[in-house]
Design a protein around this motif. Structure first.
Motif, PDB file in Angstrom:
ATOM      1  N   SER A   1      39.611   3.660   9.399  1.00  0.00           N
ATOM      2  CA  SER A   1      40.252   2.410   9.002  1.00  0.00           C
ATOM      3  C   SER A   1      40.562   2.433   7.508  1.00  0.00           C
ATOM      4  CB  SER A   1      39.333   1.223   9.324  1.00  0.00           C
ATOM      5  OG  SER A   1      39.842   0.014   8.790  1.00  0.00           O
ATOM      6  N   GLU A   2      41.498   1.581   7.097  1.00  0.00           N
ATOM      7  CA  GLU A   2      41.784   1.407   5.679  1.00  0.00           C
ATOM      8  C   GLU A   2      40.930   0.301   5.079  1.00  0.00           C
ATOM      9  OE1 GLU A   2      43.759   3.358   3.800  1.00  0.00           O
ATOM     10  OE2 GLU A   2      43.877   4.568   5.623  1.00  0.00           O
ATOM     11  N   LEU A   3      40.181  -0.407   5.920  1.00  0.00           N
ATOM     12  CA  LEU A   3      39.346  -1.519   5.469  1.00  0.00           C
ATOM     13  C   LEU A   3      37.938  -1.057   5.140  1.00  0.00           C
ATOM     14  CD1 LEU A   3      40.317  -4.175   8.179  1.00  0.00           C
ATOM     15  CD2 LEU A   3      41.287  -3.939   5.882  1.00  0.00           C
ATOM     16  N   THR A   4      37.232  -1.838   4.333  1.00  0.00           N
ATOM     17  CA  THR A   4      35.810  -1.601   4.151  1.00  0.00           C
ATOM     18  C   THR A   4      35.078  -2.035   5.420  1.00  0.00           C
ATOM     19  OG1 THR A   4      35.359  -3.794   3.252  1.00  0.00           O
ATOM     20  CG2 THR A   4      35.975  -2.064   1.674  1.00  0.00           C
ATOM     21  N   VAL A   5      33.847  -1.592   5.556  1.00  0.00           N
ATOM     22  CA  VAL A   5      33.057  -2.001   6.720  1.00  0.00           C
ATOM     23  C   VAL A   5      32.902  -3.517   6.720  1.00  0.00           C
ATOM     24  CG1 VAL A   5      30.779  -1.878   7.809  1.00  0.00           C
ATOM     25  CG2 VAL A   5      31.836   0.195   6.870  1.00  0.00           C
ATOM     26  N   ASP A   6      32.724  -4.117   5.544  1.00  0.00           N
ATOM     27  CA  ASP A   6      32.559  -5.569   5.448  1.00  0.00           C
ATOM     28  C   ASP A   6      33.827  -6.297   5.902  1.00  0.00           C
ATOM     29  OD1 ASP A   6      31.036  -7.913   4.650  1.00  0.00           O
ATOM     30  OD2 ASP A   6      32.469  -8.104   3.007  1.00  0.00           O
ATOM     31  N   ALA A   7      34.977  -5.835   5.456  1.00  0.00           N
ATOM     32  CA  ALA A   7      36.241  -6.474   5.854  1.00  0.00           C
ATOM     33  C   ALA A   7      36.489  -6.292   7.348  1.00  0.00           C
ATOM     34  CB  ALA A   7      37.392  -5.894   5.049  1.00  0.00           C
ATOM     35  N   LEU A   8      36.168  -5.122   7.848  1.00  0.00           N
ATOM     36  CA  LEU A   8      36.341  -4.860   9.276  1.00  0.00           C
ATOM     37  C   LEU A   8      35.390  -5.730  10.093  1.00  0.00           C
ATOM     38  CD1 LEU A   8      37.950  -3.066  11.217  1.00  0.00           C
ATOM     39  CD2 LEU A   8      36.091  -1.390  11.095  1.00  0.00           C
ATOM     40  N   LEU A   9      34.184  -5.911   9.594  1.00  0.00           N
ATOM     41  CA  LEU A   9      33.205  -6.780  10.249  1.00  0.00           C
ATOM     42  C   LEU A   9      33.734  -8.210  10.365  1.00  0.00           C
ATOM     43  CD1 LEU A   9      30.336  -7.549  11.270  1.00  0.00           C
ATOM     44  CD2 LEU A   9      29.656  -7.744   8.865  1.00  0.00           C
ATOM     45  N   LYS A  10      34.269  -8.736   9.267  1.00  0.00           N
ATOM     46  CA  LYS A  10      34.791 -10.106   9.285  1.00  0.00           C
ATOM     47  C   LYS A  10      35.979 -10.232  10.230  1.00  0.00           C
ATOM     48  CE  LYS A  10      33.084 -11.230   4.684  1.00  0.00           C
ATOM     49  NZ  LYS A  10      33.398 -11.383   3.253  1.00  0.00           N
ATOM     50  N   GLU A  11      36.782  -9.181  10.303  1.00  0.00           N
ATOM     51  CA  GLU A  11      37.919  -9.199  11.224  1.00  0.00           C
ATOM     52  C   GLU A  11      37.425  -9.259  12.672  1.00  0.00           C
ATOM     53  OE1 GLU A  11      40.559  -5.634  12.570  1.00  0.00           O
ATOM     54  OE2 GLU A  11      41.534  -6.506  10.788  1.00  0.00           O
ATOM     55  N   LYS A  12      36.353  -8.514  12.981  1.00  0.00           N
ATOM     56  CA  LYS A  12      35.824  -8.504  14.342  1.00  0.00           C
ATOM     57  C   LYS A  12      35.177  -9.836  14.695  1.00  0.00           C
ATOM     58  CE  LYS A  12      37.285  -4.423  14.833  1.00  0.00           C
ATOM     59  NZ  LYS A  12      38.609  -4.264  15.468  1.00  0.00           N
ATOM     60  N   ILE A  13      34.515 -10.465  13.729  1.00  0.00           N
ATOM     61  CA  ILE A  13      33.933 -11.789  13.968  1.00  0.00           C
ATOM     62  C   ILE A  13      35.032 -12.768  14.360  1.00  0.00           C
ATOM     63  CG2 ILE A  13      32.775 -13.756  12.880  1.00  0.00           C
ATOM     64  CD1 ILE A  13      31.210 -11.736  11.176  1.00  0.00           C
ATOM     65  N   LEU A  14      36.160 -12.651  13.678  1.00  0.00           N
ATOM     66  CA  LEU A  14      37.294 -13.538  13.957  1.00  0.00           C
ATOM     67  C   LEU A  14      37.894 -13.268  15.328  1.00  0.00           C
ATOM     68  CD1 LEU A  14      39.495 -15.562  13.150  1.00  0.00           C
ATOM     69  CD2 LEU A  14      40.695 -13.675  12.038  1.00  0.00           C
ATOM     70  N   THR A  15      38.207 -12.025  15.613  1.00  0.00           N
ATOM     71  CA  THR A  15      38.929 -11.719  16.854  1.00  0.00           C
ATOM     72  C   THR A  15      38.025 -11.752  18.084  1.00  0.00           C
ATOM     73  OG1 THR A  15      38.626  -9.341  16.503  1.00  0.00           O
ATOM     74  CG2 THR A  15      40.655 -10.323  15.669  1.00  0.00           C
ATOM     75  N   ILE A  16      36.754 -11.376  17.915  1.00  0.00           N
ATOM     76  CA  ILE A  16      35.838 -11.372  19.058  1.00  0.00           C
ATOM     77  C   ILE A  16      35.252 -12.756  19.294  1.00  0.00           C
ATOM     78  CG2 ILE A  16      33.625 -10.444  19.888  1.00  0.00           C
ATOM     79  CD1 ILE A  16      34.384  -7.779  18.608  1.00  0.00           C
ATOM     80  N   GLY A  17      35.054 -13.505  18.218  1.00  0.00           N
ATOM     81  CA  GLY A  17      34.642 -14.898  18.361  1.00  0.00           C
ATOM     82  C   GLY A  17      33.150 -15.144  18.375  1.00  0.00           C
ATOM     83  N   GLU A  18      32.365 -14.167  17.950  1.00  0.00           N
ATOM     84  CA  GLU A  18      30.925 -14.358  17.840  1.00  0.00           C
ATOM     85  C   GLU A  18      30.445 -13.828  16.497  1.00  0.00           C
ATOM     86  OE1 GLU A  18      29.406 -13.994  22.478  1.00  0.00           O
ATOM     87  OE2 GLU A  18      28.504 -12.740  20.928  1.00  0.00           O
ATOM     88  N   ASN A  19      29.278 -14.315  16.088  1.00  0.00           N
ATOM     89  CA  ASN A  19      28.664 -13.754  14.894  1.00  0.00           C
ATOM     90  C   ASN A  19      28.241 -12.317  15.187  1.00  0.00           C
ATOM     91  OD1 ASN A  19      27.555 -13.503  12.356  1.00  0.00           O
ATOM     92  ND2 ASN A  19      25.593 -14.418  12.931  1.00  0.00           N
ATOM     93  N   ILE A  20      28.528 -11.419  14.271  1.00  0.00           N
ATOM     94  CA  ILE A  20      28.178 -10.002  14.400  1.00  0.00           C
ATOM     95  C   ILE A  20      27.489  -9.580  13.103  1.00  0.00           C
ATOM     96  CG2 ILE A  20      29.070  -7.651  14.683  1.00  0.00           C
ATOM     97  CD1 ILE A  20      31.484  -8.917  16.133  1.00  0.00           C
ATOM     98  N   LYS A  21      26.418  -8.835  13.229  1.00  0.00           N
ATOM     99  CA  LYS A  21      25.684  -8.375  12.048  1.00  0.00           C
ATOM    100  C   LYS A  21      25.339  -6.896  12.168  1.00  0.00           C
ATOM    101  CE  LYS A  21      23.515 -12.735  10.667  1.00  0.00           C
ATOM    102  NZ  LYS A  21      22.215 -13.431  10.408  1.00  0.00           N
ATOM    103  N   VAL A  22      25.621  -6.157  11.096  1.00  0.00           N
ATOM    104  CA  VAL A  22      25.128  -4.789  11.008  1.00  0.00           C
ATOM    105  C   VAL A  22      23.703  -4.909  10.474  1.00  0.00           C
ATOM    106  CG1 VAL A  22      25.475  -2.496  10.052  1.00  0.00           C
ATOM    107  CG2 VAL A  22      27.453  -3.978  10.483  1.00  0.00           C
ATOM    108  N   ARG A  23      22.727  -4.603  11.312  1.00  0.00           N
ATOM    109  CA  ARG A  23      21.334  -4.904  10.962  1.00  0.00           C
ATOM    110  C   ARG A  23      20.629  -3.778  10.209  1.00  0.00           C
ATOM    111  NH1 ARG A  23      16.190  -5.730  15.050  1.00  0.00           N
ATOM    112  NH2 ARG A  23      14.768  -6.639  13.502  1.00  0.00           N
TER     113      ARG A  23
END
Length: 305
Positions: free
Chosen positions: A121-143
């Protein structure tokens, strides 16, 4: 209402977003599926921020070895709110990207990982994480994550319930053999199945040994055993304790006549060299996390109101 519960389910399947978000999107778009998809995408990071406070104790533990070199392994745990999302292909692709990033970038900690450019990806892991939270619709955390270099193996059990990586000390020649690969896989399965707390007796902290010794001594006193044989009994029970919590001393699950150390020694002899289990990490999804309680009957009832 210009849509049905089936429309909501279809939108959820298409976007991976939560049911209530899908219902709201269809309400705002007057039942138009395409407009509803656009609505969900236009909600922006505010939706992701709102979801960030929700409990995420499902998800997966994922382990892998570098496909290019075969000498770096990583295990990650990424959490979501529901098991449904954990099976979502987009979520699983994000988890794999996290593990691949750990392998490639060798981040020092979680904060560093989030700032890395995500693998593929061209995104950072953090930006990609926020994108997935938006499109998937649940809170997601890299633990959490772990990474080893050298002769390594990776194992995933139960579709992502448990992820294990193991590092060995051995020669490159032995590590390249099929015999070693089978052995390494079996050791990883042992760790997944029996969940040893420590690698060996030397790895057990002194305070843990002393605490166990105190407990065993008190048990013997309560049993009314003579003081002159108490120490010998404690020593014997301590050894049994170590066989339960230390990997190399555990009974090997595929051959009860052997310990894991004896199995290791047998394989090393067969392959004409030496093998030592150097380190391992075992993640179990949601371990120690608060679980959310779902009421799906209530959710469906609210959906069709």
């Amino acid at each position: 209402m210009n849509f049905t519960a089936k429309d909501v389910a279809a939108l959820r399947e298409k976007t991976g977003c939560g049911m209530m978000d899908c219902k709201k999107a269809l309400t705002e778009s007057n039942g138009d599926m395409d407009k509803a998809v656009d609505f969900l995408r236009e909600k922006g990071l505010a939706a992701a921020v709102k979801k960030a406070g929700r409990i995420a104790a499902e998800g997966v533990a994922y382990a892998t070895v570098c496909e290019e070199c075969g000498k770096v392994a990583a295990v990650v745990e990424v959490n979501a709110e529901t098991d449904f999302v954990a099976k979502n292909a987009e979520f699983q692709a994000f988890v794999k990207a996290c593990a691949d990033t750990v392998i490639k970038e060798n981040p020092a900690d979680l904060d560093a990982l989030l700032q890395c450019k995500a693998a593929g990806s061209e995104l950072t892991v953090d930006a990609l994480l926020k994108e997935k939270i938006l499109t998937i619709g649940e809170n997601i955390k890299v633990r959490r994550f772990a990474r080893y270099e050298g002769p390594v193996t990776a194992y995933v059990h139960g579709g992502g319930r448990i992820g294990v990586i193991v590092k060995f000390d051995t020669s490159d020649e032995i590590a390249a053999t099929e015999g070693f690969k089978t052995y390494a896989h079996n050791v990883a399965m042992q760790i997944a199945a029996l969940n040893p707390e420590f690698l060996d007796e030397a790895s057990v902290p002194a305070e843990r040994k002393e605490k166990e010794k105190e407990i065993l001594t008190q048990q013997i006193v309560d049993e009314g055993k003579p003081a002159n044989i108490a120490e010998k009994i404690v020593t014997g029970r301590l050894q049994k304790f170590f066989k339960e919590i230390c990997l190399v001393d555990q009974q090997y699950v595929q051959d009860s006549k052997l310990t894991v150390q004896q199995y290791t020694d047998e394989v090393a002899k067969e392959l004409g060299g030496s093998i030592k289990i150097a380190a391992y990490t075992r993640f179990e999804k949601g371990e120690g996390l608060e679980k959310r309680e779902d009421n799906f009957a209530e959710e469906i009832a609210n959906l069709v109101k």
